[in-house]
Design a protein around this motif. Structure first.
Motif, PDB file in Angstrom:
ATOM      1  N   LEU A  37       0.857  -1.175   0.000  1.00 14.66           N
ATOM      2  CA  LEU A  37       0.000   0.000   0.000  1.00 14.66           C
ATOM      3  C   LEU A  37       0.893   1.224   0.000  1.00 14.66           C
ATOM      4  O   LEU A  37       1.697   1.411   0.907  1.00 14.66           O
ATOM      5  CB  LEU A  37      -0.910   0.019   1.228  1.00 14.66           C
ATOM      6  CG  LEU A  37      -1.809   1.244   1.370  1.00 14.66           C
ATOM      7  CD1 LEU A  37      -2.805   1.305   0.225  1.00 14.66           C
ATOM      8  CD2 LEU A  37      -2.533   1.210   2.688  1.00 14.66           C
ATOM      9  N   GLN A  38       0.791   2.038  -1.039  1.00 13.07           N
ATOM     10  CA  GLN A  38       1.602   3.240  -1.152  1.00 13.07           C
ATOM     11  C   GLN A  38       0.716   4.457  -0.982  1.00 13.07           C
ATOM     12  O   GLN A  38      -0.309   4.585  -1.629  1.00 13.07           O
ATOM     13  CB  GLN A  38       2.291   3.297  -2.519  1.00 13.07           C
ATOM     14  CG  GLN A  38       3.272   2.186  -2.741  1.00 13.07           C
ATOM     15  CD  GLN A  38       3.892   2.251  -4.121  1.00 13.07           C
ATOM     16  OE1 GLN A  38       3.347   2.866  -5.032  1.00 13.07           O
ATOM     17  NE2 GLN A  38       5.038   1.625  -4.267  1.00 13.07           N
ATOM     18  N   LEU A  39       1.115   5.349  -0.087  1.00  6.49           N
ATOM     19  CA  LEU A  39       0.399   6.601   0.122  1.00  6.49           C
ATOM     20  C   LEU A  39       1.295   7.720  -0.378  1.00  6.49           C
ATOM     21  O   LEU A  39       2.380   7.929   0.148  1.00  6.49           O
ATOM     22  CB  LEU A  39       0.080   6.796   1.603  1.00  6.49           C
ATOM     23  CG  LEU A  39      -0.767   5.703   2.235  1.00  6.49           C
ATOM     24  CD1 LEU A  39      -0.875   5.918   3.722  1.00  6.49           C
ATOM     25  CD2 LEU A  39      -2.126   5.667   1.602  1.00  6.49           C
ATOM     26  N   GLY A  40       0.846   8.422  -1.399  1.00  3.07           N
ATOM     27  CA  GLY A  40       1.658   9.486  -1.966  1.00  3.07           C
ATOM     28  C   GLY A  40       0.824  10.686  -2.331  1.00  3.07           C
ATOM     29  O   GLY A  40      -0.346  10.802  -1.952  1.00  3.07           O
ATOM     30  N   LYS A  41       1.428  11.582  -3.086  1.00  2.00           N
ATOM     31  CA  LYS A  41       0.727  12.808  -3.443  1.00  2.00           C
ATOM     32  C   LYS A  41      -0.428  12.566  -4.403  1.00  2.00           C
ATOM     33  O   LYS A  41      -1.287  13.402  -4.565  1.00  2.00           O
ATOM     34  CB  LYS A  41       1.704  13.824  -4.018  1.00  2.00           C
ATOM     35  CG  LYS A  41       2.380  13.392  -5.292  1.00  2.00           C
ATOM     36  CD  LYS A  41       3.345  14.453  -5.751  1.00  2.00           C
ATOM     37  CE  LYS A  41       4.082  14.011  -6.994  1.00  2.00           C
ATOM     38  NZ  LYS A  41       5.041  14.977  -7.436  1.00  2.00           N
ATOM     39  N   HIS A  42      -0.445  11.397  -5.049  1.00  2.00           N
ATOM     40  CA  HIS A  42      -1.539  11.071  -5.964  1.00  2.00           C
ATOM     41  C   HIS A  42      -2.598  10.206  -5.303  1.00  2.00           C
ATOM     42  O   HIS A  42      -3.462   9.664  -5.963  1.00  2.00           O
ATOM     43  CB  HIS A  42      -1.000  10.370  -7.210  1.00  2.00           C
ATOM     44  CG  HIS A  42      -0.026  11.199  -7.991  1.00  2.00           C
ATOM     45  ND1 HIS A  42      -0.385  12.364  -8.613  1.00  2.00           N
ATOM     46  CD2 HIS A  42       1.300  11.055  -8.198  1.00  2.00           C
ATOM     47  CE1 HIS A  42       0.681  12.890  -9.202  1.00  2.00           C
ATOM     48  NE2 HIS A  42       1.723  12.117  -8.956  1.00  2.00           N
ATOM     49  N   LEU A  48       0.951  -4.785  -6.473  1.00  2.00           N
ATOM     50  CA  LEU A  48       1.505  -6.115  -6.305  1.00  2.00           C
ATOM     51  C   LEU A  48       3.012  -6.051  -6.404  1.00  2.00           C
ATOM     52  O   LEU A  48       3.561  -5.353  -7.257  1.00  2.00           O
ATOM     53  CB  LEU A  48       0.973  -7.054  -7.391  1.00  2.00           C
ATOM     54  CG  LEU A  48      -0.466  -7.493  -7.258  1.00  2.00           C
ATOM     55  CD1 LEU A  48      -0.892  -8.289  -8.489  1.00  2.00           C
ATOM     56  CD2 LEU A  48      -0.648  -8.338  -6.016  1.00  2.00           C
ATOM     57  N   MET A  49       3.709  -6.755  -5.539  1.00  2.00           N
ATOM     58  CA  MET A  49       5.166  -6.735  -5.563  1.00  2.00           C
ATOM     59  C   MET A  49       5.715  -7.399  -6.823  1.00  2.00           C
ATOM     60  O   MET A  49       6.830  -7.143  -7.224  1.00  2.00           O
ATOM     61  CB  MET A  49       5.721  -7.417  -4.313  1.00  2.00           C
ATOM     62  CG  MET A  49       5.402  -6.661  -3.041  1.00  2.00           C
ATOM     63  SD  MET A  49       5.956  -4.963  -3.037  1.00  2.00           S
ATOM     64  CE  MET A  49       7.688  -5.207  -2.797  1.00  2.00           C
ATOM     65  N   CYS A  59      11.424  -2.297  -4.067  1.00  2.00           N
ATOM     66  CA  CYS A  59      10.721  -3.574  -4.139  1.00  2.00           C
ATOM     67  C   CYS A  59      10.732  -4.335  -2.822  1.00  2.00           C
ATOM     68  O   CYS A  59       9.881  -5.165  -2.573  1.00  2.00           O
ATOM     69  CB  CYS A  59      11.329  -4.444  -5.229  1.00  2.00           C
ATOM     70  SG  CYS A  59      11.171  -3.717  -6.867  1.00  2.00           S
ATOM     71  N   GLU A  60      11.708  -4.100  -1.976  1.00  4.73           N
ATOM     72  CA  GLU A  60      11.811  -4.848  -0.728  1.00  4.73           C
ATOM     73  C   GLU A  60      11.158  -4.135   0.435  1.00  4.73           C
ATOM     74  O   GLU A  60      11.005  -4.705   1.499  1.00  4.73           O
ATOM     75  CB  GLU A  60      13.284  -5.092  -0.403  1.00  4.73           C
ATOM     76  CG  GLU A  60      13.967  -5.928  -1.456  1.00  4.73           C
ATOM     77  CD  GLU A  60      15.454  -6.034  -1.206  1.00  4.73           C
ATOM     78  OE1 GLU A  60      15.917  -5.555  -0.148  1.00  4.73           O
ATOM     79  OE2 GLU A  60      16.140  -6.575  -2.063  1.00  4.73           O
ATOM     80  N   GLY A  61      10.814  -2.883   0.296  1.00  4.13           N
ATOM     81  CA  GLY A  61      10.262  -2.121   1.398  1.00  4.13           C
ATOM     82  C   GLY A  61      11.385  -1.631   2.292  1.00  4.13           C
ATOM     83  O   GLY A  61      12.561  -1.869   2.028  1.00  4.13           O
TER      84      GLY A  61
END
Length: 129
Positions: A37-42, A48-49, A59-61
């Motif tokens: 789950l990515q939270l960004g400006k968009h 999916l990894m 890719c690894e977090g």
């Protein structure tokens, strides 16, 4: 009579769709380690990894080593400004940056102040004018 037949056909169609959805979900086990789950400006984005491109993505977090290194680094300009703000210095700005010290100017209680922080961890106060 037509209304009853129509309602029954709509209800049975919806139940069939729900049933197919349940079968599809039951066929694939959940694999939370493959989701990110990515939270960004968009806005939020579920990724999916397997779709990860190492040239552009992490890719690894976050790794434990990265977090430890971030804590152990010394004082930066941003950290010096944050500490000056916590000290009650308003409109703080960087006056100079050296290898061993960072000088910040601003106002406190109507007076002009200048604080020099060391570049060691914790931004120790070296001088205050």
């Amino acid at each position: 009579m037509e209304d009853v037949v129509r309602k029954v056909s709509i209800t049975s169609s919806l139940m069939a769709l729900v049933g197919l959805g349940a079968i599809t979900l039951a066929a694939f086990p959940a694999q939370a380690d493959n989701l990110q789950l990515q939270l960004g400006k968009h806005g939020p984005r579920l990724k999916l990894m397997e779709d990860c491109d190492p040239a552009y993505d992490d890719c690894e977090g976050p790794r434990r080593d990265d977090r430890r290194d971030r804590r152990q680094r010394g004082c930066t300009e941003d950290r010096a400004l944050d500490k000056a703000d916590r000290m009650g210095i308003r409109r703080a700005r960087i006056e100079s940056v050296g290898r061993r010290e960072i000088t910040v100017r601003g106002r406190q209680g109507g007076d002009r102040v200048r604080v020099t922080f060391g570049t060691e961890r914790g931004c120790p106060i070296l001088d205050r004018e």
